[in-house]
Design a protein around this motif. Structure first.
Motif: not given
Length: 216
Positions: A81-90, A122-131
């Motif tokens: 999956f890594l080559p295809h890893l991305q968030l859903l659009p939006g 890998n997507l650098h979004i950890r900082h958004y989540f408080q739990a």
């Protein structure tokens, strides 16, 4: 709503087919078990040991054997999956806007920490989540409400103040049993599969749906 709770697989990322493919490969190469895609796909929810027990019965494997198969499967999944890893659009913009508006964010997933970390880092979004509530943090998987109730507790908000984003009926049922409304991402299941649930407020293909902006 004071908080948004996100399932991970199929909700934030579109990867459920890769989980099915990884299980199919591992079960065939490690066990010689011939399961068709149609047989495996409905079983792709909950913890890995629960998947194995649904497929083979509760007495087939020991806990160490199931843990070993789980590790092999997850390594296969991440490699594919890594080559295809991305968030859903939006979703990237949705997370940013929710964070800017002071909405609390959490992940409530049956995924193991290994896979949650794989996505967040890998997507650098950890900082958004408080739990973050993973498979390792609960005794009972969805459709039991424990996952979402723990996430709400960690955020310090009441269940009625949480909106859940899900993609599978078992997850939506868990939200309903937790006293939470849910938005369904139609990545893996059809709308008619949710007709028995009364907490679904909207169906969307992804986070570009205009309804998402109304939530903010």
């Amino acid at each position: 709503m004071k908080a948004f709770l996100f399932d991970l697989n199929g909700t934030m990322i579109h990867d459920m087919d890769y989980h099915t493919s990884a299980w199919q490969h591992v079960l065939q190469t490690e066990l010689g078990a011939q399961f068709s895609w149609e047989e495996l796909k409905p079983q792709m929810y909950g913890k890995n040991n629960e998947v194995l027990m649904r497929l083979f019965g509760p007495e087939k494997f020991s806990e160490p054997e199931m843990e070993c198969l789980s590790i092999i499967k997850e390594a296969r999944y991440q490699e594919e999956f890594l080559p295809h890893l991305q968030l859903l659009p939006g979703l990237a913009e949705f997370l940013k806007q929710a964070n800017e508006r002071g909405i609390l964010l959490a992940i409530g997933s049956a995924a193991i920490p290994f896979n949650i970390d794989f996505v967040l880092d890998n997507l650098h979004i950890r900082h958004y989540f408080q739990a973050i509530v993973s498979a390792d943090d609960v005794t009972l998987s969805k459709p039991h409400p424990e996952t979402f109730l723990k996430a709400a507790e960690q955020l310090g908000v009441a269940p009625r103040e949480c909106l859940v984003f899900e993609d599978v009926p078992k997850g939506a049922e868990a939200a309903q049993r937790a006293g939470m409304q849910t938005v369904i991402l139609t990545t893996t299941h059809q709308v008619e599969e949710f007709t028995h649930l009364h907490n679904v407020v909207h169906f969307a293909p992804d986070f570009t749906d205009p309804f998402m902006q109304r939530l903010l």
